[in-house]
Design a protein around this motif. Structure first.
Motif, PDB file in Angstrom:
ATOM      1  N   HIS A   1       0.620  -1.126   0.109  1.00 53.38           N
ATOM      2  CA  HIS A   1      -0.071  -0.076   0.130  1.00 53.38           C
ATOM      3  C   HIS A   1       1.055   1.225   0.045  1.00 53.38           C
ATOM      4  O   HIS A   1       0.345   2.353   0.244  1.00 53.38           O
ATOM      5  N   LEU A   2       2.223   1.318  -0.354  1.00 51.63           N
ATOM      6  CA  LEU A   2       2.824   2.271  -0.261  1.00 51.63           C
ATOM      7  C   LEU A   2       3.038   2.897  -1.937  1.00 51.63           C
ATOM      8  O   LEU A   2       3.279   2.183  -2.716  1.00 51.63           O
ATOM      9  N   ILE A   3       3.651   4.037  -1.576  1.00 49.36           N
ATOM     10  CA  ILE A   3       3.810   4.724  -2.926  1.00 49.36           C
ATOM     11  C   ILE A   3       4.802   3.875  -3.921  1.00 49.36           C
ATOM     12  O   ILE A   3       5.637   3.544  -3.572  1.00 49.36           O
ATOM     13  N   ASN A   4       4.302   3.829  -5.110  1.00 48.91           N
ATOM     14  CA  ASN A   4       5.046   3.204  -6.086  1.00 48.91           C
ATOM     15  C   ASN A   4       6.022   4.109  -7.092  1.00 48.91           C
ATOM     16  O   ASN A   4       5.617   4.935  -7.746  1.00 48.91           O
ATOM     17  N   PRO A   5       7.318   3.890  -6.704  1.00 45.23           N
ATOM     18  CA  PRO A   5       8.261   4.982  -7.543  1.00 45.23           C
ATOM     19  C   PRO A   5       8.168   4.943  -9.076  1.00 45.23           C
ATOM     20  O   PRO A   5       8.435   5.923  -9.472  1.00 45.23           O
ATOM     21  N   GLU A   6       7.849   3.742  -9.680  1.00 47.05           N
ATOM     22  CA  GLU A   6       7.592   3.774 -11.082  1.00 47.05           C
ATOM     23  C   GLU A   6       6.382   4.621 -11.351  1.00 47.05           C
ATOM     24  O   GLU A   6       6.733   5.320 -12.405  1.00 47.05           O
ATOM     25  N   SER A   7       5.500   4.621 -10.766  1.00 48.81           N
ATOM     26  CA  SER A   7       4.333   5.532 -11.051  1.00 48.81           C
ATOM     27  C   SER A   7       4.608   7.119 -10.696  1.00 48.81           C
ATOM     28  O   SER A   7       4.206   7.954 -11.467  1.00 48.81           O
ATOM     29  N   VAL A   8       5.491   7.327  -9.733  1.00 47.87           N
ATOM     30  CA  VAL A   8       6.146   8.598  -9.406  1.00 47.87           C
ATOM     31  C   VAL A   8       6.662   9.221 -10.637  1.00 47.87           C
ATOM     32  O   VAL A   8       6.633  10.175 -11.130  1.00 47.87           O
ATOM     33  N   LEU A   9       7.786   8.293 -11.222  1.00 48.27           N
ATOM     34  CA  LEU A   9       8.438   8.623 -12.315  1.00 48.27           C
ATOM     35  C   LEU A   9       7.516   9.061 -13.522  1.00 48.27           C
ATOM     36  O   LEU A   9       7.987  10.025 -14.260  1.00 48.27           O
ATOM     37  N   ARG A  10       6.405   8.348 -13.907  1.00 46.69           N
ATOM     38  CA  ARG A  10       5.559   8.781 -14.985  1.00 46.69           C
ATOM     39  C   ARG A  10       5.041   9.942 -14.697  1.00 46.69           C
ATOM     40  O   ARG A  10       4.359  10.703 -15.594  1.00 46.69           O
ATOM     41  N   LEU A  11       4.909  10.574 -13.422  1.00 49.92           N
ATOM     42  CA  LEU A  11       3.985  12.103 -13.113  1.00 49.92           C
ATOM     43  C   LEU A  11       4.716  13.127 -13.202  1.00 49.92           C
ATOM     44  O   LEU A  11       4.285  14.328 -12.946  1.00 49.92           O
TER      45      LEU A  11
END
Ligand SMILES: *Cc1c(COP(=O)(O)O)cnc(C)c1O
Length: 401
Positions: free
Chosen positions: A115-125
């Motif tokens: 349930h923690l923030i996904n670094p790959e998702s961060v990169l895309r944003l």
């Protein structure tokens, strides 16, 4: 409504406060009255800050009136602007602390296992307007700090952590408190350690700490000298007394919660479709939250129906972070389609059920909760049919959702 535990003393509910040694607390309260120093960096606030800094291994700790204001001050002191990436699966305070100062929270997805923030998702944003990332140590588990630090470093972004859940938590070798530019704790009544209301910012950065101290006290440099636009984020002495007393019992609280967590795990192990979030017990865990995930197809009962059954049995379980920040206002209006990019947040927030734990929950109470869940799952389809026929939503009716 979220986080504010309703006071139903005859019921088992999520977020009932832990209270430390009453005598010790009252001694401190008396001492505060004798000193007639009630706020403005008093004796107990200074001690509270020292104890926290030492405990988490940070150079500076600045106590505040609550966690939300602590986040707002940290964000402002770091001069974040434009867009800041945060997980959608967090308490809405994380997003509000940005929006309050007209910084746009951009919602990242989570790792469904932790349930923690996904670094790959961060990169895309990341866009040219992005200035920072706020990681949230959800349920007290440390974020993927290395990956987030690498991203922040590469893209020249500031990294801040909302460690509201993570006081006393961390990896096996390091407690939350020294990652990123700063970390923010909450000592709200519902948290493991509480100061009634309260928060703290911890950092190893001398200049940042100095600025934060100014900002939380109206920007006052001296009696008649204001050097900065500030706010009133001060913690009062009673809160610090409560916080210190609470910290003294912290290990008892954790041990008690650890026992409850294991009892829940045993009590629910054989129940189909009910999975407890597994903590990595090699790490520092405070067991403040017992998180069940309900797979409606496997269990034969939806999370929300199970919640209704529990409420009918005076067990006030909760759906934390439902339906995700991106579905709350004003974010829902700003980003009506954000959910399309947040499949894991959507799925997890529709399945999470927070079960009651803490000092007031006895082993017998935990067994009672497990018993109700076992029975509900056993009769899942029947209950669902009856509730639908009666048109009843107990949880909704009671909290006035
Ligand atoms: C509790 C909490 C906050 C806010 O802290 P307050 O002390 O209640 O203002 C912020 N973020 C998260 C993740 C929280 O759980």
């Amino acid at each position: 409504m979220f986080g504010a535990a309703p006071a139903f003393p005859d019921k088992l509910h999520v977020g009932r406060p832990n209270i430390g040694d009453r005598e010790r607390l009252l001694e401190r309260v008396n001492d505060i009255l004798d000193r007639r120093w009630l706020t403005n960096n008093g004796h107990y606030v200074q001690e509270f800050e020292r104890v926290i800094a030492q405990m988490v291994g940070a150079k500076h700790c600045i106590a505040t009136c609550n966690g939300e204001i602590a986040l707002e001050i940290a964000i402002r002191a770091l001069e974040l602007k434009g867009e800041v990436i945060v997980p959608a699966f967090t308490f809405v305070a994380t997003a509000h602390a940005l929006q309050w100062q007209e910084i746009t929270p951009v919602f990242a997805d989570i790792d469904p296992r932790t349930h923690l923030i996904n670094p790959e998702s961060v990169l895309r944003l990341i866009t040219p307007r992005t200035t920072g990332i706020i990681g949230v140590h959800v349920w007290g588990q440390p974020c993927d700090v290395d990956a987030l630090s690498a991203i922040a470093g590469e893209h020249g972004l500031k990294l801040l952590f909302d460690a509201a859940h993570a006081f006393g938590c961390g990896t096996s070798t390091r407690l939350a408190g020294t990652w990123g530019e700063a970390e923010v704790f909450s000592f709200h009544a519902t948290k493991l350690v509480n100061s009634l209301e309260g928060g703290a910012i911890v950092t190893n950065n001398d200049a940042l700490a100095k600025k934060i101290r100014l900002m939380k006290n109206f920007g006052f440099l001296g009696f008649d000298n204001v050097g900065y636009v500030g706010t009133n984020g001060k913690m009062n002495e009673f809160s610090a007394a409560m916080g210190l007393t609470s910290i003294e019992s912290m290990h008892e609280f954790i041990e008690h919660n650890r026992g409850n967590y294991h009892s829940y795990r045993d009590g629910l192990a054989a129940v189909p479709g009910i999975a407890l979030l597994e903590y990595d017990e090699e790490q520092h865990v405070n067991y403040q939250y017992v998180i069940a995930e309900v797979d409606g197809e496997m269990s034969g009962i939806d999370r929300d129906v199970l919640l209704d059954v529990l409420w009918a049995e005076n067990i006030l379980a909760r759906r934390y972070f439902y339906p995700g920040c991106h579905r709350m206002q004003p974010y829902r209006s700003y980003f009506p389609n954000a959910g399309l990019l947040l499949p894991e947040t959507e799925r997890v927030s529709s399945r999470v059920l927070v079960l009651p734990t803490g000092q007031t929950m006895t082993p017998a109470d935990v067994e009672r909760v497990c018993g109700v869940i076992r029975t509900a799952v056993e009769h899942g389809s029947d209950i669902t049919r009856r509730l639908e026929r009666a048109g009843k939503r107990l949880h909704g009716d009671i909290v006035g959702r």
